[in-house]
Scaffold this active site. Structure first.
Site, PDB file in Angstrom:
ATOM      1  N   SER A 261      -9.854   1.532   3.201  1.00 22.48           N
ATOM      2  CA  SER A 261      -9.001   2.339   2.360  1.00 22.48           C
ATOM      3  C   SER A 261      -7.964   1.558   1.544  1.00 22.48           C
ATOM      4  O   SER A 261      -7.372   2.121   0.630  1.00 22.48           O
ATOM      5  CB  SER A 261      -8.252   3.347   3.236  1.00 22.48           C
ATOM      6  OG  SER A 261      -7.371   2.667   4.123  1.00 22.48           O
TER       7      SER A 261
ATOM      8  N   SER B 158      -9.989  -1.118   7.253  1.00 15.99           N
ATOM      9  CA  SER B 158      -9.453  -0.925   5.898  1.00 15.99           C
ATOM     10  C   SER B 158      -8.757  -2.113   5.262  1.00 15.99           C
ATOM     11  O   SER B 158      -8.373  -2.036   4.103  1.00 15.99           O
ATOM     12  CB  SER B 158      -8.489   0.257   5.886  1.00 15.99           C
ATOM     13  OG  SER B 158      -9.227   1.438   5.813  1.00 15.99           O
TER      14      SER B 158
ATOM     15  N   LYS C  68       0.859  -1.194   0.000  1.00 16.88           N
ATOM     16  CA  LYS C  68       0.000   0.000   0.000  1.00 16.88           C
ATOM     17  C   LYS C  68       0.889   1.237   0.000  1.00 16.88           C
ATOM     18  O   LYS C  68       1.948   1.246   0.663  1.00 16.88           O
ATOM     19  CB  LYS C  68      -0.882  -0.071   1.259  1.00 16.88           C
ATOM     20  CG  LYS C  68      -1.979   0.979   1.368  1.00 16.88           C
ATOM     21  CD  LYS C  68      -2.847   0.704   2.610  1.00 16.88           C
ATOM     22  CE  LYS C  68      -3.931   1.728   2.813  1.00 16.88           C
ATOM     23  NZ  LYS C  68      -4.800   1.429   3.971  1.00 16.88           N
TER      24      LYS C  68
HETATM   25  N1  GLN Z   1     -13.181   3.724   7.010  1.00 18.09           N
HETATM   26  C1  GLN Z   1     -12.550   4.052   8.258  1.00 18.09           C
HETATM   27  C2  GLN Z   1     -12.087   5.492   8.240  1.00 18.09           C
HETATM   28  O1  GLN Z   1     -12.279   6.143   7.243  1.00 18.09           O
HETATM   29  C3  GLN Z   1     -11.407   3.125   8.520  1.00 18.09           C
HETATM   30  C4  GLN Z   1     -10.236   3.415   7.679  1.00 18.09           C
HETATM   31  C5  GLN Z   1      -9.064   2.534   7.969  1.00 18.09           C
HETATM   32  O2  GLN Z   1      -9.193   1.467   8.532  1.00 18.09           O
HETATM   33  N2  GLN Z   1      -7.907   3.025   7.607  1.00 18.09           N
HETATM   34  O3  GLN Z   1     -11.552   5.984   9.192  1.00 18.09           O
END
Ligand code: GLN
Length: 526
Positions: free
Chosen positions: A166, A190, A91
């Site tokens: 994400s 995510s 990532k």
């Molecule tokens: N969707 C959640 C957020 O926007 C979790 C994101 C993540 O796990 N990085 O904070």
């Protein structure tokens, strides 16, 4: 084996072929790089591929196989590192010395990493071939990979839908056979949520299992790095490489790392038998309002299959689950606002000139951060400001303790929990873009696990309206090995299910040069 055939293999199968000498690391790297080159645009999963670096690493791996072979049969076996010659994606928030890392943000445009993240050191020592960096929601804030400065990522199951987020780039790349393994991060879901939405396997390890050294920080008390694969054994293989204590992350745990993959039987009968006598808890609060009927049906069928195979499933209560979302959206933005203060236009990446120190700062942050990141900074700064700190931040931390206590109580009764990963299947582009709360609800079933620091594994459990559904196993702290055994057992008992043979629906479109990029598709639809 034909190059497309090579990309269908699991990483542990690639490892076996490499050791047997019937495929080379170069052939594997080329097969995947080809696919990324030909099919990358329609998915937009990649921020950048690194053909040069990948081929050099692959050639180096081949030399090691050759010299091991010359040294005799023993050399080819155990002493060669686990991922030698295996392609992997990381990532775009993992630092790799000498390479850009943007974390999906324009504010990091021009930034080049001065050092390797701990996990990059681990992957390199293990011989992995890093083929490129994957797109993500900006600073890992999002559940759809639409908040990416480099355009949204599509889902290979339906190119008009999101892959989750994400870590959507990592998930989509694995689902589309562009790479067998990928690294993601999970702060509130995510890894698990995009795994669920793309029909892949993803694990969020216990907080502290994997060192965060060299990872662009979002919310430091919640962030964890973890693996994606197309089956449980591959996720176990990758976690085994990246897990373990690192002095440079004081929150990384000193515990020994089990041989995760070694504990998983290749034999379906044996793997299934491990379910006998296992006690699983089904948290009733995880069947949240707004859950799609098809998702609930698949999860309940999966639970019945586990029971039929000898597991005992009891209902459990996690009464503070409802507060998971509200408290996460205090704690995570608060930590994010502090972590993101460092992007001042001087030290990292982008610099916008406005004629004064304050002017430059405002111009850089104004242009460099996207709308969702700005929203989080404002929420976090507000929650931490004098007069509100006790009412919001401190209160949220207290409720966080209650959420953790719910889990502690549950694990006195059961070995692990089984639950949905995401309340819905993959949603169309734009569906939640203008309604932050609707987007935030995507993670209702994953956020509490981060708040409590626990491990969670998402495995595919069927299709609803032709789209993948994820089943989540949640464990006590440090109990990843058990989650892998459960996930593997679930794979074994459903090995011959019809849905397992279904390929991502839009796979064929990826190879068609007339297929638009996700950004272009969205423009045309508007
Ligand atoms: N969707 C959640 C957020 O926007 C979790 C994101 C993540 O796990 N990085 O904070």
């Amino acid at each position: 084996m034909s190059p497309p055939g090579l990309t269908r293999l699991h990483a542990y199968e690639m490892a076996a072929h490499l050791r047997a000498g019937d495929v080379s690391a170069r052939e594997l790297a080329e097969a995947h790089l080809d696919r990324i080159e030909r099919e990358g645009g329609a998915l937009n999963a990649w921020f950048s591929a690194d053909p040069e670096g990948a081929l050099a690493a692959a050639d180096h791996a081949d030399e090691r196989f050759d010299s091991a072979r010359r040294a005799g049969a023993e050399g080819v076996g155990g002493i060669l590192p686990a991922l030698l010659g295996i392609p992997i994606a990381i990532k775009d928030l993992v630092l790799q010395k000498g390479r850009p890392a943007t974390a999906g943000s324009r504010i990091l445009e021009g930034f080049v990493s001065p050092y390797d993240a701990h996990i990059v050191e681990r992957l390199t020592e293990s011989g992995a071939v890093i083929v490129g960096r994957t797109n993500m929601d900006e600073f890992a804030m999002g559940s759809s990979t639409e908040f990416c400065a480099w355009g949204p990522v599509a889902n290979p199951w339906d190119l008009g839908r999101v892959p989750g987020g994400s870590s959507g780039g990592s998930a989509a790349a694995v689902a589309a056979y562009q790479v067998p393994l990928a690294i993601g991060t999970d702060t509130g879901g995510s890894i698990r949520q995009p795994a669920a939405l793309t029909g892949t396997v993803g694990l969020k390890p216990t907080y502290g299992r994997v060192s965060r050294y060299g990872i662009v920080a979002f919310a430091s008390s919640l962030d964890q790095i973890g693996p994606f694969g197309r089956d449980v054994r591959d996720a176990a293989l990758l976690l085994g490489v990246i897990a373990g204590r690192d002095e440079r992350d004081s929150t990384s745990g000193p515990l020994a790392v089990p041989d995760y993959l070694g504990q998983l039987s290749a034999d379906d009968g044996e793997a299934a038998a491990s379910l006998r006598g296992v006690r699983l808890g089904l948290p009733r609060q995880y069947f949240v309002a707004g859950m799609e009927a098809g998702v609930e049906a698949r999860v309940r069928e999966a639970v019945s299959a586990l029971v039929d195979a000898g597991a005992e499933v009891v209902d459990v209560d996690l009464p503070h689950t409802d507060y998971g979302l509200a408290t996460y959206y205090i704690v995570a933005p608060a930590e994010a606002s502090a972590n993101l203060a460092r992007y001042d236009g001087v030290r990292f990446g982008r610099h916008d000139d406005a004629g004064s120190v304050l002017g430059d700062y405002l111009a850089t942050r104004g242009a460099g951060f996207g709308a969702e990141v700005k929203r989080r900074i404002m929420l976090g700064t507000y929650a931490l400001s004098a007069g509100y700190y006790d009412a919001y931040y401190l209160k949220a931390q207290k409720v966080r303790t209650l959420i953790k206590a719910d889990f502690d109580r549950a694990f006195q009764q059961v070995d692990a929990l089984v639950a949905p990963t995401s309340p819905t299947v993959a949603f169309p582009f734009g569906a939640r873009l203008t309604d932050p709360v609707a987007m935030y609800l995507s993670d209702a079933c994953t956020l509490p696990v981060n708040m409590a620091g626990l491990p969670g594994l998402s495995v595919p459990c069927g299709l609803s309206d032709g789209l993948p559904v994820g089943l989540q196993f949640i464990g006590a702290a440090w109990d990843e090995a058990r989650l892998f055994r459960l996930g593997r057992a679930y794979e074994a008992i459903t090995a011959s299910a019809d849905w397992r043979a279904v390929e991502p629906t839009d796979l064929a479109l990826l190879a068609d040069p007339s297929t638009p990029t996700p950004a272009e598709r969205i423009r045309r639809a508007a």
